[in-house]
Design an enzyme around this catalytic site. Structure first.
Site, PDB file in Angstrom:
ATOM      1  N   LYS A 132       0.504  -1.873  -0.555  1.00 55.75           N
ATOM      2  CA  LYS A 132      -0.061   0.143  -0.057  1.00 55.75           C
ATOM      3  C   LYS A 132       0.400   1.520  -0.339  1.00 55.75           C
ATOM      4  O   LYS A 132       0.554   2.262  -0.022  1.00 55.75           O
ATOM      5  CB  LYS A 132      -0.922   0.271   1.124  1.00 55.75           C
ATOM      6  CG  LYS A 132      -1.723  -1.077   1.326  1.00 55.75           C
ATOM      7  CD  LYS A 132      -3.227  -1.734   0.422  1.00 55.75           C
ATOM      8  CE  LYS A 132      -3.910  -1.925   0.911  1.00 55.75           C
ATOM      9  NZ  LYS A 132      -3.881  -4.218   0.580  1.00 55.75           N
TER      10      LYS A 132
HETATM   11  C1  LIG Z   1      -4.395  -4.764   0.047  1.00 55.33           C
HETATM   12  C2  LIG Z   1      -3.203  -5.692  -0.121  1.00 55.33           C
HETATM   13  C3  LIG Z   1      -3.680  -6.948  -0.979  1.00 55.33           C
HETATM   14  C4  LIG Z   1      -4.406  -7.192  -1.733  1.00 55.33           C
HETATM   15  O1  LIG Z   1      -3.991  -6.274  -3.176  1.00 55.33           O
HETATM   16  P1  LIG Z   1      -5.460  -5.357  -4.089  1.00 55.33           P
HETATM   17  O2  LIG Z   1      -5.266  -4.332  -4.684  1.00 55.33           O
HETATM   18  O3  LIG Z   1      -6.597  -4.565  -2.840  1.00 55.33           O
HETATM   19  O4  LIG Z   1      -5.524  -6.668  -4.961  1.00 55.33           O
HETATM   20  C5  LIG Z   1      -2.689  -8.079  -1.057  1.00 55.33           C
HETATM   21  N1  LIG Z   1      -1.307  -8.242  -0.450  1.00 55.33           N
HETATM   22  C6  LIG Z   1      -1.028  -7.533   1.228  1.00 55.33           C
HETATM   23  C7  LIG Z   1      -0.382  -7.475   1.565  1.00 55.33           C
HETATM   24  C8  LIG Z   1      -1.893  -5.597   0.774  1.00 55.33           C
HETATM   25  O5  LIG Z   1      -1.787  -5.033   1.904  1.00 55.33           O
END
Ligand SMILES: *Cc1c(COP(=O)(O)O)cnc(C)c1O
Length: 496
Positions: A113
């Site tokens: 993120k």
């Molecule tokens: C948010 C997240 C995901 C999923 O990503 P999306 O873009 O929502 O599909 C996968 N792994 C981690 C560690 C995340 O924080």
């Protein structure tokens, strides 16, 4: 450069430029903003292969955010991708057991993120300036653990912004809570509520929808905005790392020009994999987009049958950031494979909100050949962590392991030996207990920080700053309110 405008996935009215779409987040009709066309990369792979991460990011973002000046965009990029990351490469590639792990967890909160949330605050404040918004921007977020911390880290001490994060008291992991309540920055506020995540989310939505409050805010020089993952200002920066990964493999001689690479993405809200799809549509030679789910396998079923059905048990897994039954960003793909047909997309999304499901047409389904979906059970996920560690010494987190397992299934089914990049979305230090238990159940008796030390030892890794920081950090936030008092505390914090 060709001007790119943004429109809603749910109706034909209103074309906005990029900065307006970033400021708004969500269209008035509830749809998501999409570019009227996906621009093509206009630099060669050879040129890209000699660039830094920041330069590649600029080459991608300039094509989408066409109302930003070169200077504005470059300033946003250099403020985002700086020493906050623990490597100048920003998103390094590591070869393990025949695949390339694109590590997207070298930012402030050691999860992917950070790739988007470290730049969103700068895109947002630049957009506000460009559109003569005088108010201070107040970001409101409800979090089940990860997003709230990453958003605060991104917005902390960014001039012209404040951020208020609500989380369920007792509903996040001890490390996640400690990360949040020790957050620094004079513009950050953290509030625990006596309720669950859904109540926090509904409370935030109610505050957003309160016209009276918005008026009062405006008089005092504030306005709300959202850092939600459907903001186009979060999606576009994610396209950059796929282009960067390809250019890196080319530079290392692992790929020749135009040779395809496959990508495997551990998926929840469908933002990360959608960014890879955009990269492919920009002309990057990507073959298969391999969508990896945990036991909440709505997307696996969707790619298999063409029916999206969220009516099922919600399963808590060791990869909690993928515990999602409504993948919001999938709407952008649905819109595109409908032939940019907003009415058709609206019809399907109404089905989703009223019946919890929809089915795409055969013609739409035929356009999903680029995608392959599969999933990993909890046992399979743990086994991949353990086996990879025993074989190579590399320790991956639970989300990445879901992707690695899905890739193994894909290989077994297809024998496809295309060069493959696995999006590695979190540091193992963020999900220490699950990771260490996967390696050996004897670790379960250790406390959280003992586990951290043990992980560093057996993986021969340095403990990330994000973890060292919270070990002895001072608690700065200790608000606990009832759900009914969420609005009152917002007013109090803003001194309305
Ligand atoms: C948010 C997240 C995901 C999923 O990503 P999306 O873009 O929502 O599909 C996968 N792994 C981690 C560690 C995340 O924080």
């Amino acid at each position: 450069m060709k001007e790119i405008l943004y429109k809603s996935t749910r109706s034909e009215d209103g074309y906005l430029n990029a900065s307006e779409a970033i400021l708004k987040g969500l269209a008035d009709d509830g749809g998501l903003f999409v570019p009227t066309e996906i621009p093509k990369l206009d630099v060669s792979v050879d040129a890209l292969s000699k660039m830094t991460y920041q330069q590649v990011a600029y080459e991608v973002m300039k094509l989408y955010f066409t109302d930003f000046t070169e200077e504005e965009l470059k300033t946003c990029i250099s403020k985002a991708y700086d020493e906050k990351f623990d490597t100048p490469e920003i998103a390094p590639l590591t070869e393990v057991d025949g695949a390339y792990y694109l590590e997207l967890f070298h930012g402030k909160t050691i999860a992917f993120k950070d790739m988007a949330l470290s730049i969103l605050p700068h895109l947002l404040t630049t957009s506000a300036k460009k559109n003569h918004v005088k108010n201070e921007i107040v970001i409101l977020t409800a979090t089940s653990g990860d997003t709230g911390k990453a958003a605060m880290a991104g917005f902390a001490d960014v001039e012209g912004t404040r951020i208020i994060v609500f989380y369920p008291h007792g509903g996040v992991s001890p490390i996640q809570e400690k990360q949040m309540v020790t957050q620094k920055g004079n513009n950050t506020y953290v509030v625990a509520i006596e309720g669950n995540f859904d109540q926090a989310q509904s409370g935030v939505k109610a505050i957003f929808g309160n016209k009276e409050l918005a008026k009062e805010m405006d008089e005092k020089g504030f306005q709300f905005s959202s850092a939600n993952s459907i903001n186009i200002g979060r999606l576009v920066p994610q396209v950059a790392y796929y282009v960067y990964a390809y250019a890196k493999l080319y530079a290392q001689g692992k790929l020749v020009e135009n040779q395809v690479m496959n990508v495997v993405v551990p998926t929840g809200n469908f933002g990360n994999i959608l960014a890879a799809y955009y990269a492919k549509n920009m002309g990057l030679p990507i073959g298969k987009l391999i969508c990896a789910s945990n036991e909440n396998k709505v997307l696996f079923d969707f790619f298999r049958t063409g029916e999206y059905d969220k009516n099922r048990e919600f399963i808590l897994t060791a990869s909690p950031s993928m515990d999602i039954l409504i993948s919001s960003n999938l709407e952008r793909l649905i819109y595109k494979i409908s032939g940019n047909n907003a009415a058709k997309n609206q019809e399907l999304m109404t089905g989703l909100s009223e019946a919890g499901k929809y089915e795409i047409t055969d013609a739409m389904k035929q356009q999903l050949d680029d995608f392959y979906g599969n999933y990993a059970t909890e046992e399979e996920t743990a086994a991949v962590i353990r086996e990879t560690y025993e074989k190579t010494g590399y320790i991956m987190d639970t989300h990445t392991a879901v992707a690695a397992c899905t890739y193994q299934k894909y290989l077994k089914e297809t024998g496809d030996d295309t060069v493959t990049v696995i999006a590695s979305t979190a540091s193992p230090f963020k999900f220490t207990r699950s990771v260490m238990n996967a390696i050996d159940s004897k670790y379960d008796k250790l406390d959280d920080f003992e586990l951290v030390d043990e992980l560093a030892k057996i993986g021969k890794m340095k403990i990330p700053n994000a973890i060292e920081e919270i070990r002895n950090a001072e608690v700065r936030h200790n608000n606990l309110v009832r759900v009914d008092d969420m609005e009152a505390i917002v007013k109090k914090l803003l001194a309305l």
